[in-house]
Design a protein around this motif. Sequence first.
Motif, PDB file in Angstrom:
ATOM      1  N   GLY A 117       0.552  -1.167   0.133  1.00  0.00           N
ATOM      2  CA  GLY A 117      -0.038   0.000   0.050  1.00  0.00           C
ATOM      3  C   GLY A 117       0.833   1.326   0.058  1.00  0.00           C
ATOM      4  O   GLY A 117       1.700   1.276   0.918  1.00  0.00           O
ATOM      5  N   GLY A 118       0.843   2.266  -1.096  1.00  0.00           N
ATOM      6  CA  GLY A 118       1.653   3.264  -1.085  1.00  0.00           C
ATOM      7  C   GLY A 118       1.171   4.583  -0.785  1.00  0.00           C
ATOM      8  O   GLY A 118       2.179   5.297  -0.105  1.00  0.00           O
ATOM      9  N   GLY A 119       0.396   4.794  -1.046  1.00  0.00           N
ATOM     10  CA  GLY A 119      -0.539   6.358  -0.523  1.00  0.00           C
ATOM     11  C   GLY A 119       0.315   7.454  -1.292  1.00  0.00           C
ATOM     12  O   GLY A 119       0.778   6.936  -2.512  1.00  0.00           O
ATOM     13  N   ALA A 120       0.708   8.218  -0.393  1.00  0.00           N
ATOM     14  CA  ALA A 120       1.358   9.330  -0.982  1.00  0.00           C
ATOM     15  C   ALA A 120       3.173   9.006  -0.723  1.00  0.00           C
ATOM     16  O   ALA A 120       3.770   9.834  -0.599  1.00  0.00           O
ATOM     17  CB  ALA A 120       1.064  10.668  -0.592  1.00  0.00           C
ATOM     18  N   LEU A 121       3.407   7.863  -0.454  1.00  0.00           N
ATOM     19  CA  LEU A 121       4.657   7.229  -0.291  1.00  0.00           C
ATOM     20  C   LEU A 121       5.583   8.140   0.930  1.00  0.00           C
ATOM     21  O   LEU A 121       6.596   8.551   1.032  1.00  0.00           O
ATOM     22  CB  LEU A 121       5.885   7.665  -1.360  1.00  0.00           C
ATOM     23  N   ILE A 131       8.174  -5.139   7.076  1.00  0.00           N
ATOM     24  CA  ILE A 131       7.198  -4.793   5.968  1.00  0.00           C
ATOM     25  C   ILE A 131       5.950  -4.275   6.778  1.00  0.00           C
ATOM     26  O   ILE A 131       5.403  -4.490   7.731  1.00  0.00           O
ATOM     27  CB  ILE A 131       6.645  -6.048   5.693  1.00  0.00           C
ATOM     28  N   VAL A 132       5.596  -3.103   5.901  1.00  0.00           N
ATOM     29  CA  VAL A 132       4.481  -2.236   6.438  1.00  0.00           C
ATOM     30  C   VAL A 132       3.002  -2.332   5.519  1.00  0.00           C
ATOM     31  O   VAL A 132       3.311  -2.443   4.231  1.00  0.00           O
ATOM     32  CB  VAL A 132       4.938  -0.733   6.355  1.00  0.00           C
ATOM     33  N   LEU A 133       2.328  -3.093   6.391  1.00  0.00           N
ATOM     34  CA  LEU A 133       0.822  -3.215   5.665  1.00  0.00           C
ATOM     35  C   LEU A 133       0.060  -2.137   5.954  1.00  0.00           C
ATOM     36  O   LEU A 133      -0.324  -1.854   7.178  1.00  0.00           O
ATOM     37  CB  LEU A 133       0.296  -4.535   6.100  1.00  0.00           C
ATOM     38  N   ASP A 134      -0.523  -1.354   4.912  1.00  0.00           N
ATOM     39  CA  ASP A 134      -1.461  -0.189   4.959  1.00  0.00           C
ATOM     40  C   ASP A 134      -2.340  -0.127   4.085  1.00  0.00           C
ATOM     41  O   ASP A 134      -2.491   0.656   3.022  1.00  0.00           O
ATOM     42  CB  ASP A 134      -0.521   1.086   4.880  1.00  0.00           C
ATOM     43  N   VAL A 135      -3.112  -1.055   4.255  1.00  0.00           N
ATOM     44  CA  VAL A 135      -4.267  -1.158   3.099  1.00  0.00           C
ATOM     45  C   VAL A 135      -5.784  -1.524   3.854  1.00  0.00           C
ATOM     46  O   VAL A 135      -6.753  -1.506   3.258  1.00  0.00           O
ATOM     47  CB  VAL A 135      -4.170  -2.358   2.242  1.00  0.00           C
ATOM     48  N   PHE A 136      -5.705  -1.521   5.233  1.00  0.00           N
ATOM     49  CA  PHE A 136      -6.940  -1.830   6.031  1.00  0.00           C
ATOM     50  C   PHE A 136      -7.611  -0.609   6.282  1.00  0.00           C
ATOM     51  O   PHE A 136      -7.275   0.137   6.905  1.00  0.00           O
ATOM     52  CB  PHE A 136      -6.809  -2.681   7.298  1.00  0.00           C
ATOM     53  N   SER A 137      -9.016  -0.889   6.059  1.00  0.00           N
ATOM     54  CA  SER A 137      -9.912   0.391   6.581  1.00  0.00           C
ATOM     55  C   SER A 137     -11.371  -0.294   6.834  1.00  0.00           C
ATOM     56  O   SER A 137     -12.327  -0.329   6.156  1.00  0.00           O
ATOM     57  CB  SER A 137     -10.149   1.467   5.510  1.00  0.00           C
TER      58      SER A 137
END
Length: 272
Positions: free
Chosen positions: A82-86, A148-154
């Motif tokens: 999950g990248g977002g605005a990096l 590892i960074v997981l940033d996709v959950f909402s």
Amino acid sequence: MVTSDFLPGAQRTAQLSFSDQAAWIVKDEVVGGWVLQIGGVEQSHVDLEDPTRLVHEYLRRMGNVLDAVWPAGQPLRIAHLGGGALTLVRYVQVTRPGSEQVVVEIERELPTLVTTALPLPEGTVVEVVSGDAREELAAMEGRRFDAIVLDVFSGEESPSHLATKDFYLEALAHLEDDGLLLVNVGDDAGQRFLAAQVGELEGAAEELGLSGVWTLTHASLLTTPADGNMVLIAGGALSSPKVEQWREAWKKAGPHPAAVLDPTETAAAFDR
């Protein structure tokens, strides 16, 4: 490497093919910097003048974890799912020059939009992969990371194939023995999805003989129902004798009021 020269009037919007939503880069008139909006909702904040400024609380907590666990300035190998605005990519580059980073982003138009409008810090080494986080991580067979960074959950609308013990097992297998998996979970006041994710990650950690799941969050979210984000962490690094020292550092660094739960406290808080 992704690089971009800042150009006045550079691309500020894109139509995302996976979600079929519009993405915008807009100026933050309240706190300064720039905001990535997707479907009209703020997703990320970037301060080009100071990439170490992390406005979103959960990202600040993730930054604090990285700062405490590894010696200052030491380059790391990090995968961002999950990248977002990096935003965290920028933070790592500035605080740990020479880090090797990879970003997996399902919205193939997003990284180009972001790096065109908001150039990455000079010297950033980042590989951008377009695709599903689980599929692309599986394709990195034999590749291991410090974090590892997981940033996709909402909440409960999150991708179900990522919200499972099996996926957490796959992700943890890509870590070095002293690595860390950091998971951002946003949820509504009921925290049902969050509690489920704690259970799935606990199950994966237990199967691999790891020490369990730690939780970092705003203290009020543990006592007063509200929408918010919590950071879950697991991995071999948490077996270090320094873990209590890190815990105090994470609490001290905030944002305040900060709560840091060890595995026993995490299990008790989300046993529902």
